[in-house]
Design a protein around this motif. Sequence first.
Motif, short mmCIF file in Angstrom:
data_model
loop_
_atom_site.label_atom_id
_atom_site.label_comp_id
_atom_site.label_asym_id
_atom_site.label_seq_id
_atom_site.Cartn_x
_atom_site.Cartn_y
_atom_site.Cartn_z
N LEU A 134 0.75 -1.35 -0.03
CA LEU A 134 0.14 0.00 0.35
C LEU A 134 1.21 1.36 -0.13
CD1 LEU A 134 -1.49 -2.37 1.80
CD2 LEU A 134 -2.92 -0.66 2.13
N THR A 135 0.60 2.53 -0.56
CA THR A 135 0.70 3.81 -1.08
C THR A 135 0.04 4.16 -0.66
OG1 THR A 135 2.74 5.04 -1.59
CG2 THR A 135 1.00 3.65 -3.30
N ALA A 136 0.27 5.92 0.08
CA ALA A 136 -0.94 7.26 0.22
C ALA A 136 -0.48 8.05 -0.58
CB ALA A 136 -0.65 6.92 1.56
N GLY A 137 -1.95 8.33 -0.78
CA GLY A 137 -2.55 9.50 -1.76
C GLY A 137 -1.33 11.01 -1.17
N THR A 138 -1.03 12.08 -1.62
CA THR A 138 -0.42 13.18 -0.98
C THR A 138 -1.76 13.52 0.40
OG1 THR A 138 -2.15 14.99 -2.54
CG2 THR A 138 -0.05 14.01 -3.07
N VAL A 139 -2.85 13.21 0.10
CA VAL A 139 -4.05 13.88 1.03
C VAL A 139 -4.46 12.68 2.09
CG1 VAL A 139 -6.51 14.48 1.20
CG2 VAL A 139 -5.38 15.22 -0.96
N ALA A 140 -3.84 11.51 1.93
CA ALA A 140 -4.49 10.59 2.76
C ALA A 140 -3.47 10.32 3.69
CB ALA A 140 -4.57 9.18 2.02
N ASP A 141 -3.98 10.17 5.24
CA ASP A 141 -3.41 9.97 6.17
C ASP A 141 -2.99 8.32 7.12
OD1 ASP A 141 -5.34 9.12 7.47
OD2 ASP A 141 -6.24 11.80 8.41
N ILE A 151 -8.21 -4.06 5.46
CA ILE A 151 -8.88 -4.76 4.28
C ILE A 151 -8.16 -5.93 4.12
CG2 ILE A 151 -9.32 -4.62 2.19
CD1 ILE A 151 -11.11 -1.61 2.07
N PHE A 152 -6.66 -5.43 2.97
CA PHE A 152 -5.88 -6.48 2.52
C PHE A 152 -5.45 -7.41 3.25
CE2 PHE A 152 -7.13 -3.70 0.14
CZ PHE A 152 -7.38 -3.73 -1.21
N ASP A 153 -5.30 -7.25 5.25
CA ASP A 153 -4.63 -8.07 6.02
C ASP A 153 -5.49 -9.22 6.31
OD1 ASP A 153 -2.16 -6.94 6.41
OD2 ASP A 153 -2.97 -6.20 8.27
N ALA A 154 -7.00 -9.06 5.61
CA ALA A 154 -7.76 -10.14 5.67
C ALA A 154 -7.39 -10.83 4.54
CB ALA A 154 -9.81 -9.87 5.61
N CYS A 155 -6.47 -10.54 3.44
CA CYS A 155 -6.47 -11.75 2.41
C CYS A 155 -4.84 -11.82 2.38
CB CYS A 155 -6.51 -10.68 1.15
SG CYS A 155 -8.18 -9.61 1.12
N GLY A 156 -4.38 -11.91 3.52
CA GLY A 156 -3.10 -12.60 3.50
C GLY A 156 -2.37 -11.26 4.58
N VAL A 157 -1.14 -10.72 3.90
CA VAL A 157 -0.51 -9.58 4.49
C VAL A 157 -0.55 -8.70 3.86
CG1 VAL A 157 0.72 -11.48 5.76
CG2 VAL A 157 2.04 -10.97 4.08
N SER A 158 0.30 -7.38 4.54
CA SER A 158 0.34 -6.14 3.81
C SER A 158 1.42 -5.52 4.50
CB SER A 158 -0.82 -5.34 3.71
OG SER A 158 -0.95 -4.88 5.22
N LEU A 159 2.32 -4.51 3.15
CA LEU A 159 3.42 -4.00 3.36
C LEU A 159 2.87 -2.61 2.98
CD1 LEU A 159 5.98 -6.21 2.42
CD2 LEU A 159 5.38 -5.58 4.85
N VAL A 160 3.54 -0.79 3.16
CA VAL A 160 3.38 0.23 3.21
C VAL A 160 5.33 0.27 2.98
CG1 VAL A 160 2.92 2.78 4.70
CG2 VAL A 160 1.92 0.68 4.78
N MET A 161 4.77 0.90 1.37
CA MET A 161 5.91 0.97 1.22
C MET A 161 6.15 2.54 0.22
SD MET A 161 7.64 -2.03 -0.56
CE MET A 161 7.81 -3.30 -0.39
N GLU A 162 7.23 3.81 0.05
CA GLU A 162 6.97 4.59 -0.69
C GLU A 162 6.04 4.18 -2.27
OE1 GLU A 162 10.66 6.36 -1.07
OE2 GLU A 162 10.51 6.59 1.39
N GLU A 163 5.69 5.16 -2.88
CA GLU A 163 4.72 4.91 -4.03
C GLU A 163 6.10 4.67 -4.92
OE1 GLU A 163 1.37 6.10 -6.78
OE2 GLU A 163 2.12 8.10 -5.75
N ARG A 164 7.11 5.25 -4.67
CA ARG A 164 8.15 5.22 -5.87
C ARG A 164 8.52 3.62 -6.30
NH1 ARG A 164 13.46 4.79 -4.04
NH2 ARG A 164 13.39 4.94 -1.46
N HIS A 165 8.16 2.64 -5.57
CA HIS A 165 8.34 1.09 -5.15
C HIS A 165 7.41 0.39 -6.09
CE1 HIS A 165 12.10 1.93 -3.58
NE2 HIS A 165 11.37 2.01 -2.62
N LEU A 166 6.46 0.95 -6.63
CA LEU A 166 5.31 -0.41 -6.73
C LEU A 166 5.19 -0.80 -8.19
CD1 LEU A 166 3.99 0.98 -3.96
CD2 LEU A 166 1.74 1.06 -5.56
N ASP A 167 6.08 -0.11 -9.05
CA ASP A 167 6.18 -0.72 -10.22
C ASP A 167 7.13 -2.25 -9.35
OD1 ASP A 167 4.88 1.20 -11.95
OD2 ASP A 167 6.19 2.22 -12.26
N ALA A 168 7.96 -2.11 -8.93
CA ALA A 168 8.87 -2.82 -8.92
C ALA A 168 7.80 -4.10 -7.69
CB ALA A 168 9.85 -2.50 -7.92
N VAL A 169 7.19 -3.70 -7.55
CA VAL A 169 6.30 -4.73 -6.35
C VAL A 169 5.42 -5.20 -8.07
CG1 VAL A 169 4.43 -4.99 -4.59
CG2 VAL A 169 6.36 -3.48 -4.42
#
Length: 270
Positions: A134-141, A151-169
């Motif tokens: 997961l990554t947050a936009g400019t307004v999200a807190d 929501i997504f922990d209910a489907c497995g596990v989740s991580l929070v990363m900087e958006e610049r990594h999401l294409d690699a993810v």
Amino acid sequence: MAENLRLGVIGVGKMGGIVVRSIADAVFPAKHIWVTDIDSTLVQQLCDEKGSNDAGTIANLVEKTDVIFCAVPPAAVPNILPQVAQSLSAPQWLISIAAGVTTTTLESYFDTAPPIIRVMPNISASVGAAISVLTAGTVADAVHLEVAQKIFDACGVSLVMEERHLDAVTGVSGSGPAYVALFIEALADAGVHVGLTRTDAQKLAIHTVLGAATMLAETEEHPAVLKNRVTTPGGTTAAGLHALERGGLRATITEAILAATQRAKELGRA
């Protein structure tokens, strides 16, 4: 927190449907979930199965919910987001799983950008074993991130990363289940080649991969530790590893990740 929110899901054919099935009455009460899809049959099946609500139109879905989950492919975003923008107002906010579509692009569809959480899940959510980033936009807190992680922990596990990594993810874990499936298929095919039945070879391949992955997940050891533990000097594993290295397995996997990452960037610019 989440149990007091109403969730609207746009697109329930694949990941959207998987997520609803995972969270209904576990994260959100089913009666607080509204869904819509271009295929009304999928909507009806989901509502009958989980007790969620058929929103009908996107406008109606936005009107009835607090959090809008856009579970649509990248090509659908230019059609879906303007419809959402027509009805959305504060404090409503969005979650998007459109591969390659940045939070900046998503925010650009709105006169006033709402909080947006971008997520890269994978298909293993269907068995509660996804890894989602997961990554947050400019307004999200932090509160928006916390709800999205539930929501997504209910489907497995989740991580929070900087958006610049999401294409690699996307290249590694979003597309990764397909690479693993191909590897398992290759293991099984090779097993048949050396005399095993197809059924036995496939079961051996699946559980070998599952067992190794489970060991690494539980011990958090570097993969090389497990590899070295299995490998004895002059033994069968050493011979097999030598053949894999000679065949360029590492380089081929790297090329696959690079290609998928590049494609995710292209989708984001489309």
